[in-house]
Design an enzyme around this catalytic site. Structure first.
Site, PDB file in Angstrom:
ATOM      1  N   PRO A 173      13.139  74.880  -5.185  1.00 27.99           N
ATOM      2  CA  PRO A 173      13.872  75.853  -5.999  1.00 27.99           C
ATOM      3  C   PRO A 173      12.925  76.703  -6.824  1.00 27.99           C
ATOM      4  O   PRO A 173      11.978  76.197  -7.422  1.00 27.99           O
ATOM      5  CB  PRO A 173      14.756  74.964  -6.884  1.00 27.99           C
ATOM      6  CG  PRO A 173      14.915  73.703  -6.108  1.00 27.99           C
ATOM      7  CD  PRO A 173      13.611  73.509  -5.392  1.00 27.99           C
ATOM      8  N   GLU A 174      13.173  78.008  -6.849  1.00 31.80           N
ATOM      9  CA  GLU A 174      12.309  78.913  -7.591  1.00 31.80           C
ATOM     10  C   GLU A 174      12.886  79.132  -8.997  1.00 31.80           C
ATOM     11  O   GLU A 174      13.909  78.580  -9.362  1.00 31.80           O
ATOM     12  CB  GLU A 174      12.112  80.198  -6.801  1.00 31.80           C
ATOM     13  CG  GLU A 174      11.550  79.901  -5.407  1.00 31.80           C
ATOM     14  CD  GLU A 174      10.904  81.087  -4.713  1.00 31.80           C
ATOM     15  OE1 GLU A 174      10.460  82.028  -5.380  1.00 31.80           O
ATOM     16  OE2 GLU A 174      10.826  81.055  -3.463  1.00 31.80           O
ATOM     17  N   LYS A 222       9.461  76.625 -13.130  1.00 32.20           N
ATOM     18  CA  LYS A 222      10.214  75.640 -12.362  1.00 32.20           C
ATOM     19  C   LYS A 222      10.501  74.365 -13.161  1.00 32.20           C
ATOM     20  O   LYS A 222      10.945  73.365 -12.589  1.00 32.20           O
ATOM     21  CB  LYS A 222       9.462  75.305 -11.071  1.00 32.20           C
ATOM     22  CG  LYS A 222       9.228  76.526 -10.187  1.00 32.20           C
ATOM     23  CD  LYS A 222       8.430  76.190  -8.941  1.00 32.20           C
ATOM     24  CE  LYS A 222       8.151  77.450  -8.122  1.00 32.20           C
ATOM     25  NZ  LYS A 222       7.421  77.161  -6.871  1.00 32.20           N
ATOM     26  N   ARG A 259       1.382  76.977   2.507  1.00 25.76           N
ATOM     27  CA  ARG A 259       2.724  77.474   2.742  1.00 25.76           C
ATOM     28  C   ARG A 259       2.672  78.642   3.720  1.00 25.76           C
ATOM     29  O   ARG A 259       1.638  79.291   3.881  1.00 25.76           O
ATOM     30  CB  ARG A 259       3.384  77.955   1.420  1.00 25.76           C
ATOM     31  CG  ARG A 259       3.453  76.901   0.344  1.00 25.76           C
ATOM     32  CD  ARG A 259       4.393  75.759   0.678  1.00 25.76           C
ATOM     33  NE  ARG A 259       5.750  76.214   0.845  1.00 25.76           N
ATOM     34  CZ  ARG A 259       6.615  76.393  -0.151  1.00 25.76           C
ATOM     35  NH1 ARG A 259       6.226  76.183  -1.395  1.00 25.76           N
ATOM     36  NH2 ARG A 259       7.849  76.792   0.084  1.00 25.76           N
TER      37      ARG A 259
END
Length: 299
Positions: A2-3, A52, A286
């Site tokens: 989740p950002e 975050k 990523r």
């Protein structure tokens, strides 16, 4: 993972539903029993997000610090007064769009349901409940320790405090690291994840491999401004949307699927601007999505 927009919405939801309430705090799973005992019976006074990280402040100067990581999620429910998402977090479960219970409550609320799965911590008020599963960080800390966590983080575009824009620009310009890697460094900017990283770099037409110290001051500040704008949209919409309505299905109020993004998860598809194929490359562990045709040292 989740950002920042999701964590900001979590903070808002806790504020709306639980602030000012004395909470029953438990650990159905058992792994957080000692921490739950420190909070049980105390009143939630504030809920804050930075990047975050979520900080739930209680009336005895203790703080529940949560970082969801890749697999963490909060589930919520309550009586007819409860409003908000029924689940926020764990993208592999709910995607960028939150889950909502459309059935509502019939007025016969009898308290939270039996815990399902490994519930690390459960918070219960007179009108609602919240269950946390799978978080990377779940700890009770002091106010001073919370400030120490904040001191290690970069500026949060969703807070956008005076001086944050300049601090971010200076942080970029001080490093030789590619700008795409710097955007994922939470000490440089807090809250940006893989989706926002790819999308804001495309929107600003920036080469992902451009070293931070090669970025002009103006370009760095525009990158901050755009990041703050699209993340604020994410708080409003409950999902990441970075494209204008011209790219959506005709008549759609919100875009579906890949129409919400310019490059993220669109590898091999034609770029919306130059029609060349969108590429995907590994960077800092990523996948980086970008357009080789549009993102060539433009600044």
């Amino acid at each position: 993972m989740p950002e920042g927009h999701s964590v900001r919405r979590l903070a808002h939801q806790f504020g709306d539903v639980f602030t000012g309430e004395a909470l029953s705090v438990s650990s159905p799973q058992g792994r957080f029993a000692a921490g739950a005992a420190l909070l049980d019976g105390h009143t939630l006074t504030d809920s804050r997000a930075h990047g975050k990280h979520l900080f739930l402040h209680f009336d005895h100067a203790m703080v529940l610090h949560v970082h969801l990581g890749l697999y963490g999620a909060w589930d919520f429910g309550g009586d007819a007064t409860f409003r908000g998402a029924s689940s926020i977090g764990a993208p592999r479960k709910v995607g960028e769009q939150e889950l909502f219970d459309d059935d509502g409550d019939d007025g016969d609320y009898q308290g939270p349901p039996e815990p399902r799965g490994a519930v690390r911590v459960r918070l219960v008020s007179a009108h609602g409940w919240a269950d946390l599963r799978g978080a990377t960080t779940c700890a009770v800390i002091t106010e001073a320790e919370a400030l120490a966590v904040l001191a290690r983080l970069g500026p949060d575009p969703l807070r956008n405090l005076p001086g944050d824009r300049s601090r971010f620009a200076a942080g970029l310009q001080a490093r030789k690291t590619p700008v795409a890697a710097l955007l994922m460094d939470q000490k440089v900017i807090a809250g940006v994840g893989n989706v926002y990283r790819a999308e804001v770099l495309f929107r600003q037409q920036l080469d992902p491999w451009l070293p931070g110290n090669a970025l002009s001051r103006g370009a760095a500040e525009l990158l901050w401004d755009d990041t703050a704008a699209v993340m604020a949209d994410g708080v409003r919409d409950g999902r990441i949307i970075t494209t204008p309505a011209v790219y959506w299905d005709a008549g759609a109020l919100l875009p579906a699927g890949e129409h919400a993004h310019y490059v993220y998860k669109r590898e091999g598809l034609p770029c919306r601007v130059c029609a060349g194929p969108v590429a995907v490359t590994g960077l800092v562990g990523r996948k980086l999505y970008w357009c080789p045709g549009c993102q060539q040292d433009a600044q």
